[in-house]
Design a protein around this motif. Structure first.
Motif, short mmCIF file in Angstrom:
data_model
loop_
_atom_site.label_atom_id
_atom_site.label_comp_id
_atom_site.label_asym_id
_atom_site.label_seq_id
_atom_site.Cartn_x
_atom_site.Cartn_y
_atom_site.Cartn_z
N TRP B 143 0.83 -1.20 0.00
CA TRP B 143 0.00 0.00 0.00
C TRP B 143 0.86 1.25 0.00
CZ3 TRP B 143 -1.28 -4.26 3.02
CH2 TRP B 143 -2.48 -4.89 2.65
N GLY B 501 0.63 -2.67 -11.51
CA GLY B 501 0.26 -2.12 -10.19
C GLY B 501 -1.18 -2.46 -9.89
N VAL B 502 -1.42 -3.22 -8.80
CA VAL B 502 -2.80 -3.56 -8.43
C VAL B 502 -3.04 -3.15 -6.99
CG1 VAL B 502 -2.99 -5.52 -9.98
CG2 VAL B 502 -2.18 -5.86 -7.65
N VAL B 503 -4.32 -3.08 -6.66
CA VAL B 503 -4.72 -2.78 -5.30
C VAL B 503 -5.11 -4.09 -4.64
CG1 VAL B 503 -6.55 -1.74 -3.93
CG2 VAL B 503 -5.48 -0.43 -5.76
N VAL B 504 -4.58 -4.34 -3.47
CA VAL B 504 -5.02 -5.51 -2.71
C VAL B 504 -5.63 -5.01 -1.41
CG1 VAL B 504 -3.51 -7.27 -3.65
CG2 VAL B 504 -2.65 -5.74 -1.88
N VAL B 505 -6.67 -5.65 -0.98
CA VAL B 505 -7.31 -5.22 0.26
C VAL B 505 -7.65 -6.43 1.12
CG1 VAL B 505 -8.30 -2.98 -0.27
CG2 VAL B 505 -9.45 -5.01 -1.05
N ARG B 518 -8.09 -5.86 -6.32
CA ARG B 518 -9.11 -5.13 -7.06
C ARG B 518 -8.48 -4.48 -8.28
NH1 ARG B 518 -11.80 -0.13 -4.35
NH2 ARG B 518 -9.75 0.65 -4.87
#
Lengths: 472, 571
Positions: B143, B501-505, B518
């Motif tokens: 993040w 580049g990815v978003v992980v949550v 996501r």
């Protein structure tokens, strides 16, 4: 001990043998009853109503909701805003009239500073306008990191954190620390964003009289007595004092050295809101801590916005890393909001450069403030509220007519009179029903370093004339 | 399984025609999913009215003019068990590490309280930061990755390394160039530093500067603001609109102006933090209905009106329903036609947060109302943000003239907060005009179409690869389930290694077991970029074994929706 228990058990078994049959039967029934209660379906009180479907339908048909919003009359004093055409800088066009600006919080005149604009432009050409994401998800730009670093250095604290909206800064910071059950001591004159932060925190809130340290100490002592009654609770009840450095509503300064003394005496943390004083007070614009020579480490959290002296957008909190870092996961306005557009951050960095390079601007501003304060004295029917070295003063009516509405109207007439004569002033606006302690109606007079002696004299004489004409 | 996954409207990879009252048995797992969905805890109470009600508003044709297909495949049992085990192990190790830190065996990196204030009441309770210290810290590098370019289709990242297991980061001074950006909410690709939008923004910067230094009601109401608001109203098809400097604050500061004591707020369980905060600040009673679950909403509405306020039984003053257009963590689209039917029937008001859907949905890019072909005047409060599709910042509220007039007088933002920065306003004006085609080009419309095309393509390929992806098939927010905590960090890192580049949550943004990655699809993504990304996702997916789906489909070319399934349940 063990043998004693055993004896009791033996006695119980014996008693069972000796008990009459009706007794055992009764107990058996009771046990069955309890079991039944345990396994019976739980029901909500609500659903026990014996309404038939028809009756329910009728109730639904019958229900008349209130309108979403009550109607607002077309001539409500705050419905029709003054329109500014062109930049809201020193020379401002209000409602088509060329004026000198005595209303925008552009204390250091950085709003139309060429250097700031050029930096913002350079940033725009590199990054575009928006950030398209919160800080956590690719919304952190190198400019943000630089700005945080610069702010921390400027304020001489360990760490700083930036928010994308000035109002949300303290309103997010307070609930990040103060939770349900904690106690916050707040000055009555605290600005609206503090009030919203307190409301969001759901803590106990105790208001003390404005800048009245005795009243605060009284409350702290009361709390001390309370704590002695329940020391276990006291050990987990956090306490905070929330004050503004320079109060936007009263234009005076908090007695910070006294507050620090109380802090250590009663072990309360201090949160300081410096939106008005950052870039204004102190020899190098560091605000009220510098103004009083208080060690900045004694203040647990300082928050300020970058929308007044810095003339950009957004806000920041600074302090020790132990405190500030917590907001990176708990500050709602930080985590869940898109980050500050990089061009606005770049503008703020350049503004800090200017403030660092040329600390004389703060003494110039102070001189102007004193000049304005002096010039406004003796206006008939008007009292000047605020310290002499403060750049955002209030003009209140000396004697109120008794009705807030009429007072506001008369002040608005003064503002209009001045607007006609090329002095841009504004009423200080409040949400009358929402404010905890509603300040009396007033006209805001803002001092900036761009105002010349001539401008100031003209404004003062214009206000005096207006007061003579309108207040009679 | 877990409570949350059971709550999902449909389990199994099925497209579902949203007819809540459907009683005929379906096939292929539909029986199960519909039953699941339509039997809330008190079936006796709910069912008869259900039928009556649906007969009234479905009217034979149905409220949807297009297939509404949403899937939330159930979490495989084994995966769920392993996920809980993972958290168990992490927690045990967390306690062990805390113990070692307490005994000074392990070096403690956490910032400490000052000596002078050691005897104060601790600012944080110990357990408050347990999660941060022991779980989040392990994967913190996924993040807050700093970027140093436009957040467009490709982005440059500032390289950072950590020598102390993520407690601190060092910047190497190098730049990771050309990372394909699947994380930013740049739906229409207006995050640009060249082109008409940024050029006009530059002109405005030169003329106006960046600040305003006053509030709207005082001296900060610029001509540009008025122009933008008129345009926003026109764009949305409403009478009037007002804009605010921050999307989050638009919700949290305006809901209190609309609702107060004695009012009821019905809020979707997955609503954004800003809506939750606004509802709380309003002082109204808040009740939460299941995510996008119309029977649940209907039951709450009925009960609220029939029973009135708790204890006093006085009728509610008004009822406000809070929903979002696209749910940013689920990728689901609100069942707006049904919500509107319910709100009309029960006399409630509807507050629609289009933070993600404005620009990103509908043939004209006008959000979820446009997507369903509804009348924007049926939505009482149209809220949205400028951050995402428009590449600017801030939020708006649109609605009737009375509503906006009331807000202009009573909005917290208008009175106390500094108004919007002129260049940001300009970006909104130009990008919005572009979407509307008022700039004389079809660029905007092309982008909207491109986004829809990219979305369908990407979602289809992801499903074919065997990933479990959540949400509506038209939603550009594509959550892909990872479940296990260790895979959150691993997926983020492995993807970055391959320049995506990815978003992980994970928790707390999602429920504890439903950690996910996501992807946000953008109109700026070219087919090549998407193919590269998909290829890498597949590779990493095999590596980490996250292709969990049990409904693997054969790759087909033009079969975006499975039409046969909802034909069977036509009533």
């Amino acid at each position: 001990m063990a043998s004693g228990q055993q004896w009791v058990l033996v006695e119980m078994v014996q008693a069972l043998y000796e008990a009459p049959a009706y007794h055992l039967i009764l107990e058996g029934i009771l046990i069955l009853w309890i079991v039944r209660l345990l396994f019976s379906k739980t029901y909500k009180l609500q659903e026990r109503s014996d309404l038939t479907e028809k009756e329910k339908e009728d109730l639904i048909e019958e229900w008349q909701p209130e309108p979403l919003v009550p109607p607002v009359s077309k001539d409500h004093p705050s419905l029709n805003y003054d329109i500014v055409s062109g930049p809201p800088s020193h020379n401002i066009v209000v409602n088509g009239k060329q004026c000198i600006n005595f209303a925008s919080f552009n204390f250091l005149g950085l709003l139309d500073n060429e250097r700031v604009k050029q930096k913002a432009l350079a940033s725009l050409r590199k990054y575009g306008v928006g950030t398209c994401g919160p800080r956590g998800f690719y919304g952190t730009f190198d400019v943000h990191l630089e700005l945080e670093d610069r702010l921390a250095k400027f304020m001489r604290t360990e760490e700083a954190i930036i928010y994308s909206y000035g109002f949300a800064t303290i309103a997010s910071a307070i609930p990040a620390y103060s939770k349900r059950g904690d106690i916050v001591f707040v000055d009555e004159a605290a600005c609206f964003s503090i009030q919203k932060g307190l409301q969001a925190s759901r803590s106990f809130i105790k208001y003390f009289k404005h800048n009245d340290m005795e009243d605060l100490e009284r409350l702290l002592k009361e709390q001390e007595v309370e704590d002695q009654k329940n020391p276990r609770k006291a050990r987990v009840t956090r306490r905070f004092i929330v004050v503004e450095g320079l109060y936007i509503n009263t234009a005076d300064v908090c007695p910070l050295p006294d507050l620090v003394k109380l802090k250590y005496k009663y072990k309360v943390r201090i949160f300081l809101e410096e939106s008005m004083s950052f870039g204004v007070l102190g020899g190098r614009g560091r605000g009220v801590t510098e103004h009083f020579g208080v060690n900045i480490d004694d203040i647990d959290l300082i928050s300020a916005n970058m929308e007044n002296a810095v003339a950009s957008i957004g806000g920041f909190c600074c302090g020790r890393s132990f405190v500030i870092d917590h907001q990176r996961l708990s500050g709602q306005g930080y985590c869940f909001s898109a980050s500050l557009p990089p061009m606005l951050a770049a503008a703020a960095i350049e503004a800090l450069n200017i403030m660092e390079e040329d600390p004389d601007i703060f003494s110039v501003l102070r001189e102007k403030c004193e000049q304005v304060h002096k010039a406004l004295q003796g206006t008939p029917g008007i009292k000047v509220v605020g310290e002499s070295y403060v750049p955002a003063l209030h003009l209140q009516l000396e004697s109120s007519s008794g009705s807030r509405e009429t007072d506001v109207k008369r002040l608005r007439q003064i503002v209009d009179y001045c607007l006609e004569r090329q002095i841009a002033l504004t009423l200080a606006r409040y949400l009358d029903k929402e404010e905890r302690f509603l300040p009396p109606p007033s006209i805001r007079v803002v001092v900036t370093i761009e105002q010349t002696t001539e401008d100031i004299n003209r404004a003062a004489s214009c206000i005096r004339e207006a007061a003579l004409v309108i207040l009679k | 399984m877990t409570e949350s996954s059971a709550n999902k409207p449909a389990n199994g990879e099925v497209c579902q025609r949203p007819k809540n009252g459907v009683k005929q048995p379906g096939r292929n797992g539909l029986v199960k999913s519909l039953h699941h969905y339509h039997h809330p805890p008190q079936p006796k109470h709910c069912d008869p009215e259900d039928q009556a009600q649906h007969a009234s508003h479905n009217g034979g044709v149905g409220p949807y003019n297009r297939p509404f297909c949403e899937s939330f495949e159930e979490t495989p049992m084994l995966v769920a068990v392993l996920t809980y085990m993972g958290y168990g192990i992490l927690t045990i190790f967390g306690y062990l590490r805390d113990f070692l830190r307490d005994w000074k065996i392990e070096r403690c990196h956490i910032a400490r309280e000052r000596e002078e204030q050691k005897d104060f009441v601790p600012l944080y309770q110990d357990f408050e930061n347990f999660y941060t210290r022991n779980l989040y810290m392990r994967i913190r590098d996924s993040w807050n990755r700093p970027i140093c370019s436009v957040p467009g289709a490709k982005v440059d990242l500032v390289e950072r390394v950590s020598y102390d297991y993520n407690w601190t980061f060092d910047y190497t001074g190098r730049v990771v160039e050309g990372v394909i950006n699947m994380g930013s909410y740049n739906y229409l690709g207006f995050a640009e530093n060249t082109g008409y939008c940024s050029e006009t923004a530059a002109l405005v910067t030169e003329k106006y500067g960046v600040g305003v230094a006053s509030s709207r009601q005082e001296m900060g109401n610029l001509d540009r603001h008025e122009e933008m608001e008129a345009l926003v109203a026109r764009f949305l098809g409403v009478e009037s609109a007002m804009a605010f400097g921050m999307g989050f604050a638009t919700n949290s500061m305006n809901i209190p102006a609309l609702s107060g004591k004695g009012c009821l707020i019905l809020s979707d369980e997955l609503n954004h933090a800003s809506l939750v905060l606004g509802a709380r600040l309003s002082g109204s009673t808040i009740r939460v209905f299941k995510h996008n679950n119309m029977p649940s909403l209907e039951k709450m509405l009925r009960d609220a009106i029939v029973h009135g306020q708790p204890r006093t039984h006085r009728p509610w003053k008004k009822i406000l329903i809070l929903v979002e257009g696209i749910y940013s963590m689920e990728g689901s689209i609100v069942r707006l036609p049904e919500v509107i039917a319910l709100k009309k029937r029960f006399g409630a008001y509807l507050y629609l947060d289009e933070a993600h859907s404005i620009g990103a949905l509908g043939p004209g890019g006008r959000g979820v109302v446009d997507y369903f072909g509804l009348d924007p005047r049926d939505v009482d409060v149209m809220m949205g943000t400028f951050t995402k599709s428009f590449g600017a910042a801030g939020g708006y509220i649109g609605g009737s003239r009375e509503l906006i007039d009331y807000l202009r007088v009573h909005s917290h933002s208008a009175v106390y907060a500094t108004s919007m920065s002129p260049p940001v306003v300009e970006q909104i004006i130009t990008s919005m005009k572009c979407i509307m085609g008022e700039d004389g080009t079809t660029l905007g419309r092309d982008r909207v179409e491109q986004l829809a095309e990219n979305t369908v393509y990407f979602r289809r390929r992801m499903t074919e690869m065997g990933f479990i992806i959540y949400g509506n098939c038209d939603s550009p927010v594509v959550p892909m389930m990872l479940y296990m905590p260790a895979k959150i960090g691993a997926f983020g890192r492995e993807m970055l290694k391959r320049n995506i580049g990815v978003v992980v949550v994970g928790f707390p943004a999602t429920t504890i077991i439903e950690s996910r990655a996501r992807f946000c699809i953008s109109a700026a993504h070219t087919k090549d970029m998407l193919d590269t990304a998909l290829c890498v996702i597949s590779e990493v997916g095999d590596l980490l074994q996250v292709k969990y789906s049990r409904y693997r489909r054969l790759p087909t070319l033009d079969r975006a929706f499975d039409d046969s399934i909802y034909d069977e349940i036509q009533d």
